[in-house]
Motif scaffolding. Structure first.
Motif, PDB file in Angstrom:
ATOM      1  N   ASP A  10       0.821  -1.223   0.000  1.00 56.46           N
ATOM      2  CA  ASP A  10       0.000   0.000   0.000  1.00 56.46           C
ATOM      3  C   ASP A  10       0.852   1.269   0.000  1.00 56.46           C
ATOM      4  N   ASN A  12       2.369   4.763  -1.229  1.00 59.61           N
ATOM      5  CA  ASN A  12       2.184   5.982  -2.008  1.00 59.61           C
ATOM      6  C   ASN A  12       3.426   6.836  -1.826  1.00 59.61           C
ATOM      7  N   ARG A  22       1.200   5.439  -6.532  1.00 62.19           N
ATOM      8  CA  ARG A  22       0.024   5.323  -5.698  1.00 62.19           C
ATOM      9  C   ARG A  22      -0.420   3.858  -5.591  1.00 62.19           C
ATOM     10  N   THR A  58       5.645   7.972   1.284  1.00 59.34           N
ATOM     11  CA  THR A  58       4.763   8.922   1.946  1.00 59.34           C
ATOM     12  C   THR A  58       3.803   8.188   2.861  1.00 59.34           C
ATOM     13  N   SER A  59       3.351   7.019   2.406  1.00 58.05           N
ATOM     14  CA  SER A  59       2.525   6.130   3.231  1.00 58.05           C
ATOM     15  C   SER A  59       2.744   4.704   2.767  1.00 58.05           C
ATOM     16  N   GLY A  60       2.399   3.742   3.612  1.00 58.64           N
ATOM     17  CA  GLY A  60       2.626   2.342   3.302  1.00 58.64           C
ATOM     18  C   GLY A  60       3.981   1.877   3.813  1.00 58.64           C
ATOM     19  N   SER A  61       4.344   0.638   3.488  1.00 59.88           N
ATOM     20  CA  SER A  61       5.589   0.065   4.011  1.00 59.88           C
ATOM     21  C   SER A  61       6.381  -0.632   2.916  1.00 59.88           C
TER      22      SER A  61
END
Length: 255
Positions: A10, A12, A22, A58-61
């Motif tokens: 997930d 981004n 994304r 920016t987000s996720g792993s």
């Protein structure tokens, strides 16, 4: 059960206010030969930097061998060959053997004198890419394809578990590209080195590759090569934004 070599979940990524990637989820397991394909500007280079822990999402792993990529400490497990590795001029003062042994600098120390064992390891790495006859040649006097093979040998000398190659055929004559991919497939098969190959050329997809990820800001397809073979050219065009056509190559000896 072993953790995936690469586990992206997930993700981004934004540069300032510009979205580059994304909803990226991708797994690379031991023994895979993954080709990441996509047009120029699709985010391939950014994805590689995320994989290597050079950027943080920016987000996720992003995990390498079960650890957060930016904290991963066993860098010798990963060999990286960039698209600019072959940008040597004819006056660069290093032999092929010296370039390959320089791959030990991180492990041995920059100014440590190389041993007979180191030289033997370098020659073995050169043999793996069919470049051992050129060991004493100046690196700048080789063709683009030969230089890329040398830089793969440089990555191999530390016995990596995985090779990540970013557009490795840049500067290689088209008639030699297929033998270059044959060499990568042999390393994947015989040495069990997991491969991640990044390219913008759809026509590099062939029976040598086990998995394909089609990237254009997001992952449009991620699966085994046989599933990718069934995707229509029209579907690929909708992902790429321009006309594309898959070309399947036969394995030939084009040294």
């Amino acid at each position: 059960m072993d953790a995936p070599y690469i586990d992206i979940e997930d993700v981004n990524f934004h540069y300032e206010h510009t979205s580059v990637l994304r909803d990226i989820s991708l797994i690379v397991s031991k023994g895979d030969f993954l080709s990441i394909i996509g047009p120029n500007g699709s985010g391939k280079s950014t994805l590689i930097k995320l994989m290597l822990g050079l950027l943080r999402p920016t987000s996720g792993s992003v995990k390498l061998f079960g650890e957060p990529a930016h904290k991963f400490s066993h860098r010798e497990w990963i060999g990286y060959v960039s698209q600019k590795s072959n940008a040597f001029n004819t006056s660069f003062p290093a032999t092929v053997l010296e370039v390959v042994m320089s791959g030990l600098a991180k492990k041995r120390g920059l100014f440590r004198k190389y041993s007979a064992e180191d030289r033997h390891g370098a020659m073995e790495a050169l043999k793996a890419v069919d470049m051992d006859p050129y060991a004493s040649r100046n690196i700048g006097n080789l063709s683009g394809g030969q230089q890329q093979r040398v830089f793969i040998a440089r990555a191999l000398i530390s016995h990596p578990k995985m090779l990540i190659l970013d557009e490795p055929t840049v500067g290689i004559d088209r008639q030699h590209v297929q033998s270059f991919y044959d060499m990568l497939a042999q390393l994947n098969r015989d040495r069990q080195i997991t491969m991640v190959l990044v390219t913008h050329d759809v026509d590099t997809v062939s029976d040598r590759i086990s998995h394909v990820a089609c990237l254009n800001q997001t992952i449009h397809f991620h699966g085994v090569g046989k599933e990718f073979d069934r995707i229509s050219d029209n579907q690929l065009q909708s992902w790429y934004g321009h006309s594309v056509r898959k070309v399947h190559h036969t394995t030939e000896d084009l040294s």
